[in-house]
Structure formats: C-alpha cells, structure tokens
Design a protein around this motif. Structure first.
Motif, PDB file in Angstrom:
ATOM      1  N   MET A 158      93.132  75.539  86.553  1.00 43.82           N
ATOM      2  CA  MET A 158      93.248  76.782  87.286  1.00 43.82           C
ATOM      3  C   MET A 158      92.234  76.626  88.416  1.00 43.82           C
ATOM      4  N   GLY A 159      92.731  76.119  89.526  1.00 47.63           N
ATOM      5  CA  GLY A 159      91.841  75.577  90.551  1.00 47.63           C
ATOM      6  C   GLY A 159      90.841  76.575  91.097  1.00 47.63           C
ATOM      7  N   MET A 160      91.283  77.801  91.341  1.00 49.85           N
ATOM      8  CA  MET A 160      90.365  78.765  91.937  1.00 49.85           C
ATOM      9  C   MET A 160      89.303  79.181  90.919  1.00 49.85           C
ATOM     10  N   VAL A 161      89.707  79.274  89.663  1.00 50.90           N
ATOM     11  CA  VAL A 161      88.731  79.588  88.609  1.00 50.90           C
ATOM     12  C   VAL A 161      87.702  78.454  88.538  1.00 50.90           C
ATOM     13  N   ARG A 162      88.218  77.224  88.545  1.00 55.59           N
ATOM     14  CA  ARG A 162      87.311  76.080  88.485  1.00 55.59           C
ATOM     15  C   ARG A 162      86.364  76.043  89.689  1.00 55.59           C
ATOM     16  N   GLN A 163      86.895  76.366  90.862  1.00 55.91           N
ATOM     17  CA  GLN A 163      86.071  76.368  92.076  1.00 55.91           C
ATOM     18  C   GLN A 163      84.925  77.388  91.954  1.00 55.91           C
TER      19      GLN A 163
END
Lengths: 591, 176
Positions: free
Chosen positions: A486-491
């Motif tokens: 979950m790219g935005m969460v990871r970011q």
C-alpha cells in the motif's frame, strides 16, 4: 405529457419508472433484493431504461459517479433495504465529498414494519443523513412522483450531491397518482447561481491591478458544465495569468497550455505551489481550500488578496478567510468576469506579469516531476509516461483511479485537456473507486477507451466488478501499478514512523493475469522496461476487459510532497531530501 | 525540544441566537442537530415548534457559541439544508427579545416554604401547582433571571427544574 395521463392511477413501482423516464434517465446501476422486487418487476416490463447489474452496492454508486462525471448527467442507483443500503453508504459519502449528482433509490420494509427490526431493515434515512445532500422516506404513494422529481432537482442544482429516496415495499405496490416534473419543485431550495455584480467588479479591479496573480481552479468548474471550462480557458488566456488546478479540477483548463502550472497541493508541482505561496492576487474558482491543497493553513499564501467563487456559501471562509467572496455558478461568474473585464477595458500589468512568469519559469525549470531513469526495473512514473504517449492525441480516453500513490502519479503524469475525462475519488479517498467508475464511464461511452489506473491493493477492494464488465461487454482496462505495497501508507510510514511498515506489505497477492483470465478477461504483465510499450499497446488494442499487471519498483515514493503540517514553500522534491523531521510535531496528527 | 511559536490570541467566542424557518417534515430536527454534532458546533439551547400549520412551517431557535468564523459557517451550513427556508442571526440583526420559561418544583414546610413563596412573588413566578408540602412555580424571563431564581430555590428545597429553552424574536414590525 397530457393532463389526462397525469390523473391515471399507477403502482408505486410504475411511478418510479415513469418518473425516471421523465427525468431522461437511460441507465441505472443496481442490485436487486426483497424490498425492491416490485421496482425490478416494473423494470423487467419495459425497455426504455437499461439496468446494469453490479456485484456490490458500493460499486453501483461508484459506477453511477463515473457515469455522472463523464456525462454531466445525474447518476441513478437502485439498491435494496438493509445491507443494500448500508453497502451504498461509502459511495454516497464519496459522492457527497466530491459533489457528484446521484439519485439513489433504496427499498425499505413495508411501512407497518418500520421500526420493528424486520428482516433486512435498517434506518436508511438515519444512516445516510450525514452522507447525502438530502434524503427522503416516502410513506405515501401519492408523494412518490413529487419526491422523485424533487430529488433530481436537488441532486443537480446548487452544489451537486447524492440524494437518497427510501421507498417501503408496500408503497411500491400501492396505487397512486403521478405528477410531472414541472409540478414538483421543492418549496424552499433555490440556490443562488447569479453572482452579486458589485463583487465581480471588485474582483476584476483587483485582478487587473495584480502583479503576481494566479487562478486556482477546482472541480466546481467541471460541475458547472463544459461551458464553464471554455469560459475559464478563455478568461485565463485573455489575462495571460498562470492557472493551477486541484485534483478534482484536472481538465478544467487544458494541461497542454503553457499557462497551466500543473496540479497544486500535497503532491502538486513545485511551480504551482510556490506560485500559490508567492502570489498577490488569488482567484479561487470552484475549489474549497481543502487541507490537501493548503498545507499549513496559517502559512498558506500569506501575502495574497483572495477572491473565492463558489456556488456553496458554506465553502466560503470555511478554512481560509477570503477578501472577496462571490456566491454563484462558475459559468455565470466567469461569463460576468469576461464581460466586465472587456467592458472596463482592463489590461494586465505587462511588465509585472513578465517578471512573474520569469519567476514561475525558474521554478518550472526545477522539473519537479523528474525521476530516476532505469534500464530494467519499471518506475511507475515511466509506465504512466508511456501510457500518456500511447493515448496522446486521442480525445476519447477516460481515466479513473483508485486511491494512493498511483492516483497521484496519474494526476501528475497523464494529460487532461478537457473536462469530464478524469474521475478520481478526491475528497473521501475511496480505495475501490476506479474500476466501477470506469465501468460507469464505459457504459456512457461504449466506444471510448476507459482506463482505471490502479494499485494492487486498491483494485482488490472492488475486483468483483470485473464480472460486471464481462457481462455487459465493457472493455475497461485496469492498469495496475503493482508495487506490492500500500504505497502511500508505506511512504508515510517511511516519513513519519521510522520505516516501520506496519501491515502495509501485501502478502499473498493474486496472480492478476490468471485473475483476469478467471473472470473471462485478458491478463497482461510487464516486469521489465522493455515490455512496457508492448503491453500498453496490446491493452489498448484488445476490445475486451483487460487487467495489466505492471510490476513496478516497490520502493518508489511519490514526489513532490508537502509533508503534513508544512507550508507550500516547504516541499520535499525527491528521495534525497532530508526526511527527518519531515513533519513537525503538530503536523503528526494530520492525516 | 524546540520552542513553540507564539500564538496570537484566539478569536473571541461569541454567543448568537439564530432563528430558522423550516419545513415541518420528518427528520428536519435530526438534520439540524446532526449538522451541529457532526461538525462539532455547540448548542446551548434549541427549541422547535410548528408556527404555521397551513404552510407546515416550524421555527427553530438555536443559541450557539463560537468564533465569528464558526458562527458564519453555522449559518451557511444551516442555509444549505434543503428544508430550511430562512436563517436569521438575531444577534447580528439588531435588537431582539429572548424569553424562556421554567417549571420549578420546591418541596418543604415551615419558614423555607414561606420564603420560597415570597421569592416567587419577587420574581413574578406563578404557582401552577401546590400541595401541603410543595409548589410548582412557573417563571418566564431572560435566562439569567431564571438561573437566579433557580439558584435561590436550591437552598429552599428544590426538587427539580424543567426549562423550555430560549425562544426569540426581533423587535419592531419586521418578520422573519
């Protein structure tokens, strides 16, 4: 319609169908159930209105949103009571936040059972009250036609939004009289569309004297119809001033125009955000100073005089105090602005404007969307650049998105020269929006190219809609930027939580190629840079639903970024910028 | 830890009395109250009753508090509710009268009972129920007046209070 017919007695279900026809409805999205069977029966016995059977009521709402946003018409939904209505809630909240005109009909248990905890009963009007523009429970069949017509009026007039009509099953069976739309105006709801001309004069004066002006344009211009976008483009070009658009406003002003600075806000361009920060006169049209746009409110565009055009008076002075509020429809206001600008013989301050553009070009030269070019691993930005190249020059492309990094990259990298071709969940940020929205757009534009730019996590939230696409032969394309996170969460975890990737890694992902196959569609995969163009071209050429599994760099982050609690002039431009203390302590609580 | 920036004084909290004319239809009160709770606005007092049976209109009087920006938001948000016909900020629009009625039950005997009755007379409260050991007083007036009376009764055997909340109307010939 003749007066004689209006006296005819019809069943509630027939009244529903007749009212929908009289409102010009061609398509409805829905899912049957016990409490709406009479309406489904009436639907079966006619051919004017087409029904698209979705696989989950949430998707019916998003499909109706996609339909509404790509056509400018009201999207219509039909769901059953209880779980049908509760499943619709996310879509209703989404449509409310993004001001999308929707009429959602829900079945309800029979009037005498309401409040008895009957099977599949829920307090639909109670549950949906805060997530609709308005809602109704119709207990008398003789009020049904009037309520339906009023619902359409409310959904599309003023600031558009979703309206729910809850119809008990006995009311669907009961016989009553029909009323025409003209006979059914709401008693009190009359939104102001024409602006106060004194305010417009004031705005034009300020605009003409501006040294560092900017247009800040939102989805309200798109909601005001294509004519509003034309008028905006005309006015912006007439003045020569720079223009930036919000996520919702993409397409209101042509992206190919030099006067466009790109999207502003949290993942907006360097030039747009710095121009907002440094401007002396800001004209906000149909946008709402959302927290994604303003960053830290107390440091938002500190030295500008602000003009705000909005059809909703409650949007004005909500987050940011403005100097010239103008309540009215964007098209009407822009028409008046152009007329007054011409009539008063206004000219921009040429010397100041040249200097302002010089400054903006200096910012633009930073090339803030630059990313590291690679020869093997696919960068998500690269995949979108190649998609952009493949669709450039076509005016029949509709893009939807899910929510997350891929959404921001799509907003940054795909070109929107016209309104109504870009559909994304802006306000609510609903993962699972894109596929059903693409289906809705494809239903409205059967021959167009409808692409859902997706992430591998979001797409799984409404993947069942592949079956809908197959059933109605809707050749939607799902373009997954698969980074396994979950790219935005990871970011955000990387920026704010010490890189502790709590639950943001997607273990046990399906094989999307086989998944497409299982649904009866076509699956394609690219794992290397060299395969990207071929996969995109194949996707476009296939006239069937396609899922593309674009396996991209799992570590890529979305830049530029204004971290939560920071101002427009405190952007992070890339991964090399210092990320410690990216967000001040008081910004941590911000989402 | 770094020093926090000095914040300027927060804007003053104001008290406003707002009159709203609405369609008297099911759910309209829930809509208004839901707006206040959903957006975190204060309600100090809320009264509602039908005022025009033929036109099925109800009048809601809300007393609320907030910064000027919040008060402006409250009015704009109320104004865009579909069943709302008119929103008037009486506090902003000139002189107006505000009244509230309370029923106050006091129980006791002897000197305290006599004192309660004497004070009721001073406050122009009417006796609407009486037994050998109790009174119910009806008092109408400004909120603070009611507060004072109820405060005094607290020492004289106050059993319970029921208040209507504020109703208000602008002075002079103008209507809503």
């Amino acid at each position: 319609m003749s007066a004689a017919t209006s006296e005819t007695s019809l069943t509630g279900a027939d009244i529903v169908l007749k009212a929908l026809r009289d409102q010009g409805v061609e398509v409805i999205f829905g899912y049957p159930g016990g409490a709406v069977l009479p309406i489904y029966d009436a639907l079966f016995q006619q051919n004017d209105i087409r029904h698209i059977l979705v696989r989950h009521e949430q998707a019916a709402l998003h499909a109706a949103e996609g339909y509404a946003r790509s056509t400018g018409k009201v999207g219509v939904v039909l769901v059953t009571s209880g779980p049908g209505a509760t499943n619709a809630v996310t879509g209703l909240a989404d449509a409310l936040m993004d001001s999308i005109p929707i009429v959602c009909l829900s079945g309800q248990v029979a009037t005498h059972l309401i409040g008895n905890d009957a099977f599949q009963e829920c307090d639909t009007t109670g549950i949906t009250r805060p997530c609709t523009k308005h809602n109704y429970l119709v207990k008398d069949v003789n009020n049904l036609a009037r309520t339906l017509h009023e619902a359409f009026y409310v959904a599309k007039n003023g600031r558009p939004g979703p309206v729910v009509i809850d119809i008990p099953k006995d009311v669907q069976f009961a016989e009553g009289t029909y009323r025409s739309p003209a006979d059914s105006m709401p008693k009190s709801y009359r939104p102001q569309v024409k602006p106060d001309l004194n305010r417009v004069e004031e705005a034009i004066d300020l605009l003409a004297k501006a040294k560092r002006p900017i247009f800040y344009v939102g989805g309200g211009v798109i909601n005001a119809g294509p004519v509003a976008s034309q008028l905006l483009t005309q006015f912006v070009r007439m003045t020569g001033y720079p223009c930036t658009t919000t996520l919702m406003g993409l397409g209101a002003f042509p992206a190919s125009d030099r006067q466009w600075l790109g999207m502003l806000g949290m993942h907006g361009t360097y030039e747009a955000n710095l121009a907002m920060h440094g401007c002396d006169v800001m004209v906000c049209i149909g946008a709402r100073f959302d927290d994604r746009v303003t960053g830290k409110v107390s440091e938002f565009s500190p030295n500008s005089v602000k003009i705000h055009v909005d059809i909703d008076p409650s949007s004005i002075n909500k987050n940011v105090r403005v100097d010239v509020p103008i309540v009215g429809d964007a098209a009407h206001v822009l028409e008046d602005m152009i007329r007054i600008w011409k009539a008063r013989g206004k000219q921009p301050d040429k010397a100041a404007l040249a200097q302002w553009w010089e400054q903006i070009e200096f910012w633009r030269a930073r090339d803030c969307l630059r990313y590291e070019k690679t020869s093997k691993v696919i960068k998500p930005q690269f995949a979108l650049e190649r998609l952009r190249a493949a669709i450039s020059g076509r005016d029949d492309v509709f893009i939807t998105t899910e929510v997350g990094q891929h959404q921001m990259w799509a907003a940054q990298f795909l070109p929107f020269d016209r309104p109504n071709h870009w559909m994304t969940s802006g306000g609510l940020g609903t993962m699972g929006y894109g596929l059903p929205a693409a289906i809705g757009a494809q239903v409205a534009h059967p021959d167009a190219l409808c692409i859902d730019v997706a992430g591998e996590a979001s797409i799984l939230m409404n993947i069942q809609e592949m079956a809908t696409a197959l059933q109605y032969r809707l050749p939607v394309k799902v373009f997954i930027l698969n980074n396994q996170y979950m790219g935005m969460v990871r970011q955000w975890q990387e920026l704010l939580h010490g890189g502790r990737y709590s639950e943001s890694y997607s273990e046990a992902l399906p094989d999307f190629v086989k998944l497409a196959d299982a649904f009866g569609g076509v699956g394609l995969r690219a794992t290397e840079v060299g395969q990207v163009d071929d996969v995109i071209n194949e996707m476009i050429s296939i006239r069937r639903p396609v899922i593309v599994d674009m396996c991209v760099d799992p570590k890529e982050n979305c830049f530029p970024m204004i971290p939560g609690g920071r101002a427009h002039n405190e952007m992070l431009l890339g991964p090399d910028e210092k990320v410690e203390n990216a967000t001040p302590e008081d910004g941590m609580v911000l989402v | 830890m770094t020093a926090r920036p000095v914040l300027s004084a927060p804007p003053a909290i104001e008290r406003h009395t707002i009159s709203i004319l609405v369609d008297n239809e099911p759910g309209v009160l829930a809509r208004v109250i839901g707006l206040f709770s959903g957006r975190g606005y204060n309600i100090e007092s809320l009264t509602v009753a039908e005022v025009d049976r033929d036109a099925t209109l109800s009048r809601i009087t809300i007393v609320t508090t907030g910064t000027p920006m919040i008060i402006e938001q409250i009015k704009a948000q109320l104004g865009r509710l579909v069943p709302v016909h008119r929103v008037h900020d009486l506090t902003m629009e000139g002189p107006f009268v505000e009244r509230e009625t309370a029923l106050v039950k006091v129980a006791g005997t002897g000197e305290k009972r006599v004192e309660a009755l004497r004070l009721a007379d001073v406050f122009k409260a009417r006796v609407v129920d009486a037994t050998i050991t109790s009174f119910v007083f009806e008092i109408t007036g400004q909120g603070e007046e009611l507060d004072r009376f109820i405060g005094l009764m607290a020492e004289l055997g106050l059993v319970g209070v029921s208040r209507t909340g504020v109703v208000a109307m602008s002075r002079g010939p103008g209507g809503i």
